[in-house]
Design an enzyme around this catalytic site. Structure first.
Site, mmCIF file in Angstrom:
data_model
loop_
_atom_site.group_PDB
_atom_site.id
_atom_site.type_symbol
_atom_site.label_atom_id
_atom_site.label_comp_id
_atom_site.label_asym_id
_atom_site.label_seq_id
_atom_site.Cartn_x
_atom_site.Cartn_y
_atom_site.Cartn_z
ATOM 1 N N SER A 56 0.856 -1.190 0.000
ATOM 2 C CA SER A 56 0.000 0.000 0.000
ATOM 3 C C SER A 56 0.884 1.230 0.000
ATOM 4 O O SER A 56 1.841 1.312 0.785
ATOM 5 C CB SER A 56 -0.904 0.025 1.237
ATOM 6 O OG SER A 56 -1.984 -0.857 1.088
ATOM 7 N N GLU A 63 -0.979 19.374 -4.817
ATOM 8 C CA GLU A 63 -2.278 19.470 -5.508
ATOM 9 C C GLU A 63 -3.344 18.577 -4.880
ATOM 10 O O GLU A 63 -4.513 18.753 -5.118
ATOM 11 C CB GLU A 63 -2.096 19.097 -6.980
ATOM 12 C CG GLU A 63 -1.184 20.025 -7.750
ATOM 13 C CD GLU A 63 0.305 19.721 -7.549
ATOM 14 O OE1 GLU A 63 1.135 20.502 -8.040
ATOM 15 O OE2 GLU A 63 0.612 18.685 -6.905
ATOM 16 N N SER A 64 -2.964 17.543 -4.111
ATOM 17 C CA SER A 64 -3.866 16.684 -3.337
ATOM 18 C C SER A 64 -3.173 15.374 -3.001
ATOM 19 O O SER A 64 -2.263 15.350 -2.188
ATOM 20 C CB SER A 64 -5.188 16.425 -4.044
ATOM 21 O OG SER A 64 -6.061 15.778 -3.125
ATOM 22 N N HIS A 69 -3.045 0.266 -3.995
ATOM 23 C CA HIS A 69 -2.884 -0.981 -3.244
ATOM 24 C C HIS A 69 -2.740 -2.113 -4.252
ATOM 25 O O HIS A 69 -3.332 -2.067 -5.338
ATOM 26 C CB HIS A 69 -4.092 -1.241 -2.337
ATOM 27 C CG HIS A 69 -3.923 -2.447 -1.469
ATOM 28 N ND1 HIS A 69 -3.221 -2.411 -0.280
ATOM 29 C CD2 HIS A 69 -4.340 -3.736 -1.626
ATOM 30 C CE1 HIS A 69 -3.218 -3.630 0.256
ATOM 31 N NE2 HIS A 69 -3.897 -4.441 -0.539
ATOM 32 N N CYS A 84 -6.304 19.143 -7.467
ATOM 33 C CA CYS A 84 -7.132 20.343 -7.506
ATOM 34 C C CYS A 84 -6.758 21.178 -8.727
ATOM 35 O O CYS A 84 -5.621 21.164 -9.174
ATOM 36 C CB CYS A 84 -6.921 21.169 -6.245
ATOM 37 S SG CYS A 84 -7.272 20.272 -4.717
ATOM 38 N N GLU A 238 -21.370 15.553 -37.454
ATOM 39 C CA GLU A 238 -20.829 14.197 -37.629
ATOM 40 C C GLU A 238 -21.212 13.587 -38.969
ATOM 41 O O GLU A 238 -20.584 12.642 -39.419
ATOM 42 C CB GLU A 238 -21.321 13.275 -36.513
ATOM 43 C CG GLU A 238 -21.017 13.743 -35.117
ATOM 44 C CD GLU A 238 -22.265 13.735 -34.269
ATOM 45 O OE1 GLU A 238 -23.203 14.514 -34.583
ATOM 46 O OE2 GLU A 238 -22.319 12.955 -33.307
#
Length: 708
Positions: A56, A63-64, A69, A84, A238
């Site tokens: 783990s 930034e976070s 795992h 973020c 399209e």
């Protein structure tokens, strides 16, 4: 800047080398390399080896965070990365695969990578914030994909002057596992992954639902018009909408007005199936090369305003260059961008569309997701523009409104469409064809294919049958309007019923020439329903059957003359379905006589008793009902509550207008049983009968039969 909003990638990988997954050092090295190459900032991290197997790891970023795992014995790792701010994370997927999807030594199976990307948190839009400059919604590519966790890969990402186009392939590995079939390689070659087109993060169309969406949008309006030769498409970059229009045998030209030229050519390159016309007899490989197709890379709104508004700079040069059908395949009305606001609410544009149509012209719109039964009226929610559009279409003079939905278009919610027309009769006659009639239309009007396969993959007569009556959700939200429309109250009233067993047929008391009449054996209170259990099941002669019977009657075929006498003598005409059709009471009420000079005591709706056959003027047809909802002008409106009750309205289930005593004869008002075109001549005939100067149609026929 680090904002209270960010992106989250969740990644699952299996068939990974077990030794790699059990090495905290190798895993930490891969994590650090990912962070460095991603230009993120690692503040600290910790990797912990587990007993007997597994690792783990968690890393704290400026930034976070990043964490994962592993299960070495199963060859599985799960990883998540949250940052973020607006920096895109989806482009990191190839790097994550390179660093963490390490193949098992000696294995024939490659690592399987599944991932999902979500935008999380809250963006503020204060005047002092720069958040509005960041397209957070556009970053959330898979927000409207039901199963975004399946395997996926980027096909292309194209930035145009107007939007970002992202094209992805999705697939479930179990569906294309070559080990489950004998010839795995051949199976893989034939298997088509689900290709999805995103415009600024919103799902635009999908390969597996290509036909369902575009055939629903195109063929309902095209087949509702009797013979569309000139068609215009607004949007449709399209190419699939163009492809469907080019399938029509009598089509002379189709103008496609699409603002984004790069979108058209990106679609040609990466979405070849969308615009492939090679199987249409007489067409070309790319639909844009078909000689009937004319592509204009311009703003569709400005294009129509310039040519068809009253003050348009090009309007004087166009003469009678009008379209039979216009199909709007552009932004959804729920899209929160300025151009969507103009597209659905600009009064000059909407009036230009009306002016651009031929006298019997039709417009089709795709209107985004279908209203929810639990939702507020459109005007108060995200579909506000849809409600405004309806009002403006009515103000411009469109006479028919048919809203329908389809649940197979590849979006999370059923998709809604609208077809409106400048004419009532011709449009409804085509719209309400039965499935067999519609199937014949498809056979006669759609071009053959070079392959011999059906040219329509999804749409047929039975599909059209499902479009003819609006979905209940449209009625529910419509009926939440304030004030509540009158039509919304009709079916909710609990009305006591006088059963058929309490009625009897005897000779009428109206006069010697009135024949049979209907009498009650019990007292009937005002407003009670009369034999509703059988009167709701009339014999119906639709327009095609009516036309055939009239033709045979004109040819003096005796058997058909009897059918005509029954239909015309006992029934009444309606034009709801676009042309003359007949309804005939299936029960005793078919013998109900007319109450001369306003003496009737039952009717289907509240009546204006001041108008009788004795004093009626030709202009009084629209004033027969005291309820204005039943006046002609109120039929030419968007009203799904009424449209879901058309058969009940046409059946004219009657109620008591006054208290009626046992033994009394039931009398109705025949003024209400003729259609607009023939109403006043019928009233004049009725006056002669009431004055004793003539006899009714059935009495005349029965006298003739007795003489013969």
């Amino acid at each position: 800047e680090h904002l209270p909003v960010g992106q989250h990638i969740l990644i699952d990988i299996k068939n990974v080398d077990g030794e790699f997954l059990n090495s905290d050092a190798r895993l930490a090295k891969a994590m650090i390399e990912l962070i460095v190459d991603s230009k993120l900032t690692l503040l600290s991290y910790h990797c912990h080896g587990l007993t007997p197997y597994g690792v783990s790891c968690a890393g704290v970023l400026l930034e976070s965070h990043i964490s994962f795992h592993t299960w070495p014995e199963s060859g599985v790792i799960t990883l998540d990365l949250f940052t973020c701010g607006p920096g895109k994370l989806v482009p990191l997927i190839p790097l994550i695969k390179k660093l963490f999807a390490i193949p098992q030594i000696g294995a024939s199976t490659e690592p399987l990578v599944r991932w999902i990307h979500k935008v999380r948190g809250f963006a503020s839009y204060d005047d002092d914030s720069d958040d509005e400059n960041i397209d957070f919604e556009g970053l959330d590519l898979f927000r409207d994909i039901a199963d975004a966790c399946v395997s996926k890969e980027l096909v292309a990402s194209v930035q145009t002057d107007f939007q970002t186009i992202d094209i992805y392939d999705f697939w479930d590995d179990e569906d294309i596992n070559p080990s489950i079939v004998e010839d795995g390689a051949s199976y893989l070659a034939k298997y088509k992954k689900e290709r999805v087109v995103f415009l600024d993060g919103t799902t635009q169309s999908t390969r597996n639902h290509l036909e369902a969406y575009h055939e629903a949008l195109v063929h309902a309006p095209m087949l509702t018009h009797a013979n569309p030769k000139k068609v215009s498409i607004i949007g449709g970059g399209e190419g699939a909408t163009l492809r469907e229009v080019l399938k029509y045998r009598n089509l002379e030209k189709v103008d496609m007005i699409e603002i984004d030229e790069k979108m058209v050519y990106a679609s040609k390159k990466y979405l070849p199936e969308w615009s492939d016309c090679s199987d249409i007899v007489g067409s070309t490989k790319w639909c844009g090369d078909d000689p009937r197709a004319h592509l204009y890379f311009e703003d569709g709104l400005a294009w129509f305003i310039d040519r068809y508004s009253e003050s348009g700079r090009l309007s004087k040069d166009l003469g009678d260059d009008k379209y039979d059908v216009i199909i709007m395949d552009a932004l959804d009305p729920q899209d929160e961008i300025p151009f969507a606001e103009k597209l659905y609410t600009d009064p000059t544009f909407i009036s230009s569309l009306y002016n651009a149509l031929s006298e019997d012209g039709i417009i089709a719109f795709q209107l985004g997701y279908t209203a929810f039964g639990s939702g507020a009226p459109d005007i108060f929610g995200p579909s506000r523009r849809r409600a405004i559009l309806m009002d403006m279409l009515q103000l411009n003079g469109f006479e028919t409104f048919h809203i329908y939905e389809d649940g197979h278009c590849g979006f999370l919610d059923p998709w809604s469409f609208l077809v409106v027309s400048k004419t009532y009769e011709e449009h409804n006659l085509q719209w309400f064809m039965n499935p067999a009639e519609m199937q014949i239309q498809i056979h006669d009007r759609i071009l053959e294919t070079n392959s011999g396969k059906p040219n329509l993959k999804y749409f047929d007569g039975a599909t059209m049958k499902g479009y003819q009556i609006p979905h209940k959700a449209f009625e529910v939200t419509f009926c939440r309007k304030i004030p509540v429309p009158h039509w919304c109250t009709l079916e909710h009233k609990q009305i006591e019923n006088v059963p058929k067993s309490d009625l009897e047929v005897k000779f009428s008391t109206v006069g010697d020439v009135s024949g049979r009449g209907v009498f009650t054996k019990v007292d009937i209170k005002k407003s009670m329903k009369i034999a509703g259990e059988v009167e709701s099941q009339p014999v119906i002669f639709p327009p095609s059957a009516t036309s055939m019977i009239v033709d045979f009657e004109d040819e003096d075929i005796e058997e058909m003359e009897k059918v005509y006498n029954y239909m015309d003598g006992y029934g009444w005409q309606v034009d709801t379905w676009g042309d003359d059709s007949y309804y005939v009471d299936a029960g005793y009420l078919t013998f109900t006589n007319h109450g001369c000079n306003g003496t009737y005591n039952v009717a289907a709706v509240e009546k204006n008793k001041a108008i009788t056959e004795q004093n009626a003027k030709e202009s009084d047809r629209g004033n027969l009902h005291s309820d204005p909802s039943f006046q002609e002008s109120n039929w030419l409106t968007y009203n799904p509550a009424r449209d879901r009750q058309l058969h009940r309205i046409n059946a004219k289930i009657e109620t008591a207008l006054v208290d009626i005593k046992a033994g009394d004869e039931l009398l109705t008002d025949y003024l209400d049983f003729s259609e607009w075109d023939s109403w006043f001549p019928d009233v004049q005939d009725l006056k002669r009968i009431c004055d004793g100067k003539d006899v009714g149609f059935i009495t005349e026929k029965e006298r003739k039969d007795i003489i013969e």
